[in-house]
Scaffold this active site. Sequence first.
Site, PDB file in Angstrom:
ATOM      1  N   CYS A  44      37.741  30.367  30.403  1.00 36.45           N
ATOM      2  CA  CYS A  44      37.434  31.787  30.639  1.00 36.45           C
ATOM      3  C   CYS A  44      35.963  32.104  30.406  1.00 36.45           C
ATOM      4  O   CYS A  44      35.447  33.096  30.923  1.00 36.45           O
ATOM      5  CB  CYS A  44      38.287  32.674  29.741  1.00 36.45           C
ATOM      6  SG  CYS A  44      40.029  32.403  30.034  1.00 36.45           S
ATOM      7  N   HIS A  50      35.283  39.799  30.724  1.00 37.57           N
ATOM      8  CA  HIS A  50      36.266  38.868  31.257  1.00 37.57           C
ATOM      9  C   HIS A  50      37.611  39.596  31.307  1.00 37.57           C
ATOM     10  O   HIS A  50      37.951  40.340  30.385  1.00 37.57           O
ATOM     11  CB  HIS A  50      36.346  37.631  30.348  1.00 37.57           C
ATOM     12  CG  HIS A  50      37.528  36.771  30.636  1.00 37.57           C
ATOM     13  ND1 HIS A  50      37.801  36.306  31.896  1.00 37.57           N
ATOM     14  CD2 HIS A  50      38.520  36.304  29.818  1.00 37.57           C
ATOM     15  CE1 HIS A  50      38.901  35.581  31.852  1.00 37.57           C
ATOM     16  NE2 HIS A  50      39.359  35.568  30.614  1.00 37.57           N
ATOM     17  N   ASN A 108      44.362  37.593  35.492  1.00 36.94           N
ATOM     18  CA  ASN A 108      43.283  36.800  34.904  1.00 36.94           C
ATOM     19  C   ASN A 108      42.925  35.661  35.860  1.00 36.94           C
ATOM     20  O   ASN A 108      43.725  34.746  36.061  1.00 36.94           O
ATOM     21  CB  ASN A 108      43.742  36.256  33.543  1.00 36.94           C
ATOM     22  CG  ASN A 108      42.655  35.494  32.805  1.00 36.94           C
ATOM     23  OD1 ASN A 108      41.609  35.191  33.360  1.00 36.94           O
ATOM     24  ND2 ASN A 108      42.922  35.179  31.550  1.00 36.94           N
TER      25      ASN A 108
END
Length: 343
Positions: A121, A270, A300
């Site tokens: 990530c 993020h 995500n």
Amino acid sequence: MPNAYISGTGYYVPPTIVTNDDLVETYGVETSHEWIVKRTGIEARRFAEDGVGTAELGFEAAKDALASAGLTISDIDMIVFATLSPDYAFPGSGVLMQRMFKVAELETPKFIPALDVRNQCSGFLYGLATASSMVQSGGCKHVLLVGAEKHSAALDITTRGRTVSSLFGDGAGAVVVSATDEDRGMRKWTLGADGRHAEELCQKVWDTSKRPFITLDENGNGIVPPEDMFANMNGRLVFKNAVEKMIVALWEICSDQGIGPNDIDMLFFHQANMRINQYVQKQLGLPDEKVMHNIDRYGNTTAATIPILLAEAERDGKLKPGMKVAMVAFGSGFTWGAALVDW
Ligand code: UT7
């Protein structure tokens, strides 16, 4: 020393939309739209079709970013490709994407170096720090930085895997990082890692401490049990650490530049969980109009979340030259990063 600025943004998301209700109705997962939205803010995600891999998603985003920068692939001195879902174990998706551009087949072939970044990530911010440093050192004039994921190929889309599989989607974002003599661009980045938690958010698939690295059945075929094949996550621990580390990283870049969070014009988080981001936003006292989200539409997309957001914000006219832009991410490793850029 030249400054390094983002000269172009681009993104690509596959056309197939998978809603939370689709997870229940099409895939038979025991979950609900209400559960997922309440815990994460996710309403839908995209799944790429069979036959399309991570490099191809990145290729589409990269073409968009090059067009936005007014450049062609021949102008690029280096490719940095961030992903946790590479097409193969090796070689990296960067070379596969480079091949799609056919640069080695040009009349004057160009063998653009391609580096894969494996920081999950935080991959885009690790890549941005790398690309900016390459440009500031004078080694490269233009670096093509891509964050791309085809998660759907490796999700356990069943009730057993719902804690992880309901969170992730496919997509790609890209930026071009270019040299400039103007007083703009990258001001400060910070990166961090805490390997003590490596297995708390982890997809092993194999284990090279064992020989062979994948157990074989009596016919010599590899057997990968589900706990190794799919990602495992200690969600609560990730949540707690994400909040902590993102706040510290944002304070660090602000204090380095002698500014407060209020001086940030746009903050790009993020997109892992809307609740994590809302909590951090509240702690920093930032108003909603300074924070962009798209987790509701894409879930995500790991290394792709921030560059997709940047591209969408630029196309929506929300991101304008002169703005003070902050980015922050946290994820598997644990790894994290933040960056402050004058757009
Ligand atoms: O980029 C970094 C990636 N990850 C993150 O940032 C994730 C951070 N963590 C989180 O976002 C949250 O921990 C989750 C959203 C993943 C999970 O929320 P939670 O409140 O921590 O739930 P939990 O894992 O403690 O699970 C609570 C219950 C469990 O049932 P039991 O054991 O209490 O009966 C789960 O099986 O919720 C169940 N559950 C679900 N129920 C319906 C887990 N996933 C689902 C689901 N639908 N999709």
